[in-house]
Design a protein around this motif. Structure first.
Motif, mmCIF file in Angstrom:
data_model
loop_
_atom_site.group_PDB
_atom_site.id
_atom_site.type_symbol
_atom_site.label_atom_id
_atom_site.label_comp_id
_atom_site.label_asym_id
_atom_site.label_seq_id
_atom_site.Cartn_x
_atom_site.Cartn_y
_atom_site.Cartn_z
ATOM 1 N N LEU A 523 46.093 -58.571 68.281
ATOM 2 C CA LEU A 523 46.324 -59.996 68.516
ATOM 3 C C LEU A 523 45.085 -60.670 69.088
ATOM 4 N N THR A 525 41.736 -62.881 69.680
ATOM 5 C CA THR A 525 41.141 -64.155 69.266
ATOM 6 C C THR A 525 39.672 -64.242 69.665
ATOM 7 N N ASN A 545 43.461 -59.704 62.782
ATOM 8 C CA ASN A 545 43.674 -60.234 64.118
ATOM 9 C C ASN A 545 43.860 -61.747 64.001
ATOM 10 N N ARG A 546 43.434 -62.497 65.005
ATOM 11 C CA ARG A 546 43.614 -63.949 64.992
ATOM 12 C C ARG A 546 42.311 -64.697 65.232
ATOM 13 N N GLN A 548 39.265 -67.069 64.660
ATOM 14 C CA GLN A 548 38.946 -68.236 63.849
ATOM 15 C C GLN A 548 37.459 -68.310 63.542
ATOM 16 N N ASN A 568 41.842 -62.454 58.803
ATOM 17 C CA ASN A 568 41.835 -63.271 60.006
ATOM 18 C C ASN A 568 41.983 -64.739 59.600
ATOM 19 N N HIS A 569 41.496 -65.651 60.444
ATOM 20 C CA HIS A 569 41.528 -67.083 60.133
ATOM 21 C C HIS A 569 40.132 -67.676 60.266
#
Length: 642
Positions: A523, A525, A545-546, A548, A568-569
């Motif tokens: 999780l 970031t 994961n997260r 950006q 991911n993002h």
């Protein structure tokens, strides 16, 4: 030259920077030849599409080329100025920037593939600047000795011809790195091949080669040796001297055994042995980097137990269609195994230890007389089989009892504890590997136990036993256990994938020997700023994961070679950051939110494997992405503003 001067209908000279020449089939069709400027360099024949009609030279000939004489004679003198160029004075030559003398570049890439050439003219020696010569898919029966005078030649492809030997002069090429002689009629490989000291890639597949010459081990720079579909019966002893070898393909031969000292190939990553007559496998002691072992369709009866502990990084083990009767409990030591295929053997029992393989996603056992697991469970596939084995492992652990002299590990395998001589820091807690296993494997691996915390005592004992690999994949950890700090000077590999980790503590910067870190499927970031001091880190996996964006601290990892950040993002590609990572060779950014790919990414020539599929950008198109890294990078370079 004046603007009114019409270009010659023949093949042009190099005055407009002709660096690549392609004369490929199939025929009949209209063929175009291109003069490529520096900022429009093409990497393959498929990309030779010019937007300027002045850059196209057309030769319409409906008949296929059957003789070297059918090639335009001007081809062999293409590096020489034509009559018009010789007559032009300096002022005329500089009227147009593209015609300027300083832009003249000789031909270095010649592609004559997919014709019906039966022989090549000796005049090929005139093309002294050639670095790439592609002659595949012709009807060549021999090559001229003059090819040995192309001293700058680095890549030679003569596959899909009718060659049975190469001229002796070819083996003196000082810069040859890539040689493809597959799909020909070779019965042997000339011993003189050992003189190609710079050779890195050799493909001799689909011939009739009976044996390999002694001395082939002198090819110490070779990273890939491909000899599938031949009749090789035995490997020469000095083959193991190829200390740079990463890929060895010997499928569809007549081998009965492998050298016992295969372990000397310490960089070997992929080994293909399918469809041979091999009776047993070596122990592979020393082959710690081996990722894939394909040995299906042989006559192998047993899996050496020592092999399981010698291959900690093995991901694919293919042993289908053999004579195996039993799987050893020690298979659980292949902790990174992703795929195990033992189909069509004579296995009757699956060891419960398989349930401890946290990364196993494909287990193929069909075609075996398995009696200990119901058929309907076997038909449900890998997940259901592993769940059944895991339940039996837990039941077995309860039956043995906590007070017995034999304590089960998380794999359900009972190992006698060595209680004598233990220090005062006590035994390992339940469900953790005991001292014997720690000392034997140098690995602390506890998976599928739903751990939320790990006692400090575990890491202290692991430190005392010299453990350098820590694997807590597939648990419920929310961060890195504090006890890891006890092992900061030992850990080289740390696997914490498939947990619930939301942040990484600053003490990660204290791990001065770590080379591999897997934080995928968590999780996260962000990463701490101190992360950038891990100069020993070679591979980082933060997939799924997260994120950006790729944290700035990652760009400070000067030794990083592999970065996996897929799923991911991530929205932006920071090319300036990537440029600061000189060793980065693999970049995986699949399935993110990247909406634009900067063309200057194409200048990062150190990146040899780039994955961008599954992002919303429009350019490069999907067709380009599917062609691979070379095509992507070439496409991007062509679009860098001048």
């Amino acid at each position: 030259m004046s603007d009114s001067k019409q270009p010659s209908p023949k093949i042009a000279s190099s005055r407009k920077q002709l660096t690549s020449f392609c004369m490929c089939g199939p025929y009949p069709r209209r063929r175009r030849y291109y003069q490529i400027r520096e900022f429009q360099m093409a990497s393959s024949a498929d990309e030779l599409e010019s937007e300027d009609p002045d850059d196209e030279l057309e030769l319409d000939d409906p008949k296929p080329l059957s003789r070297a004489e059918a090639l335009p004679e001007r081809l062999y003198d293409i590096n020489e100025a034509d009559a018009d160029s010789k007559a032009a004075n300096l002022e005329q030559l500089t009227i147009k920037e593209e015609d300027a003398w300083w832009n003249q570049v000789p031909l270095n890439n010649l592609d004559l593939s997919s014709n019906t050439l039966m022989h090549l003219s000796p005049k090929i020696e005139n093309l002294q600047s050639l670095t790439v010569l592609t002659l595949h898919d012709n009807a060549l029966v021999e090559l001229p000795p003059e090819i040995g005078k192309l001293e700058k030649l680095m890549r030679l492809n003569v596959s899909h011809n009718k060659l049975s030997q190469l001229p002796r002069e070819l083996y003196s090429l000082p810069e040859l790195r890539h040689l493809n002689i597959s799909y020909n009629q070779f019965n042997e490989i000339d011993p003189d091949i050992s003189d190609l000291h710079m050779l890195e890639f050799l493909d001799g597949g689909h011939n009739n080669i009976q044996s390999l010459p002694g001395g082939i081990g002198f090819l110490v720079r070779l990273t890939a040796l491909l000899l599938p579909y031949n009749h090789v019966k035995e490997l020469p002893p000095d083959l193991v001297n190829m200390r740079s070898l990463q890929k060895l393909d010997l499928m569809q031969n007549d081998l009965t055994c492998l050298p016992e000292d295969m372990g000397l190939l310490r960089k070997l990553e992929c080994l293909y042995l399918q469809h041979n007559d091999i009776l047993e496998l070596p122990e592979f002691e020393g082959n710690e980097t081996l990722n894939e072992l394909h040995a299906s369709n042989n006559f192998i009866k047993t899996i050496p137990t020592a092999m399981c502990s010698n291959l900690p990084h093995l991901k694919i083990l293919d042993l289908r269609d053999n004579k195996i009767t039993e799987l050893p409990d020690e298979l659980c030591l292949l902790r990174n195994l992703n795929r195990l295929d033992v189909s069509n053997n004579t296995i009757s029992v699956l060891p419960v230890t398989l349930s401890s393989l946290a990364h196993l996603i494909s287990l193929q056992v069909e075609g075996n007389p398995i009696k200990t697991i119901r058929r309907d469970i076997l038909q449900c596939g890998t997940t259901r089989i592993l769940k059944t084995l895991h339940e039996r492992a837990l039941a077995k652990s309860k039956e043995e009892g906590a007070g017995s002299d034999c304590a089960s590990t998380s794999a359900g395998i009972s190992v006698t504890r060595l209680r004598a001589g233990q220090s005062d820091d006590g035994d390992m807690p339940t469900n953790f590997p005991d001292r014997y296993k720690l000392r034997h494997t140098r690995t602390l691996a506890v998976n599928l136990e739903e751990l939320t915390v790990v006692p400090d005592q575990v890491f202290q004992i692991a430190k005392n036993e010299g453990v350098h690999v820590v694997d807590f994949a597939r648990n419920q950890l929310s961060t890195l256990p504090n006890g890891l700090q006890h092992m900061k000077d030992l850990v080289t590999e740390l696997v914490l994938s498939n947990n619930l980790i939301g942040y990484v503590p600053q003490f990660i910067s204290q791990f001065t020997r770590i080379t591999y870190l897997n934080l995928s499927n968590n999780l996260l970031t962000d990463l701490p700023n101190e992360f950038g001091v891990l100069n020993t880190l070679r591979e980082l996996n933060i997939a799924n994961n997260r994120f950006q964006l790729i944290p700035n601290c990652v760009y400070e990892l000067q030794g990083l070679e592999i970065l996996i950040a897929s799923e991911n993002h991530i929205k932006v590609l920071n090319v300036s950051g990537l440029k600061s990572m000189p060793r980065l060779s693999t970049l995986d950014l699949r399935n993110n939110d990247i909406d634009a790919v900067p063309p200057i990414l194409g200048n990062l020539t150190n990146i040899t494997h780039l994955e961008l599929v599954g992002n919303p950008f429009r350019q490069p198109r999907h067709q380009i992405l599917m062609k691979g890294t070379d095509a992507i990078m070439s496409y991007l370079r062509d679009r860098i503003p001048t």
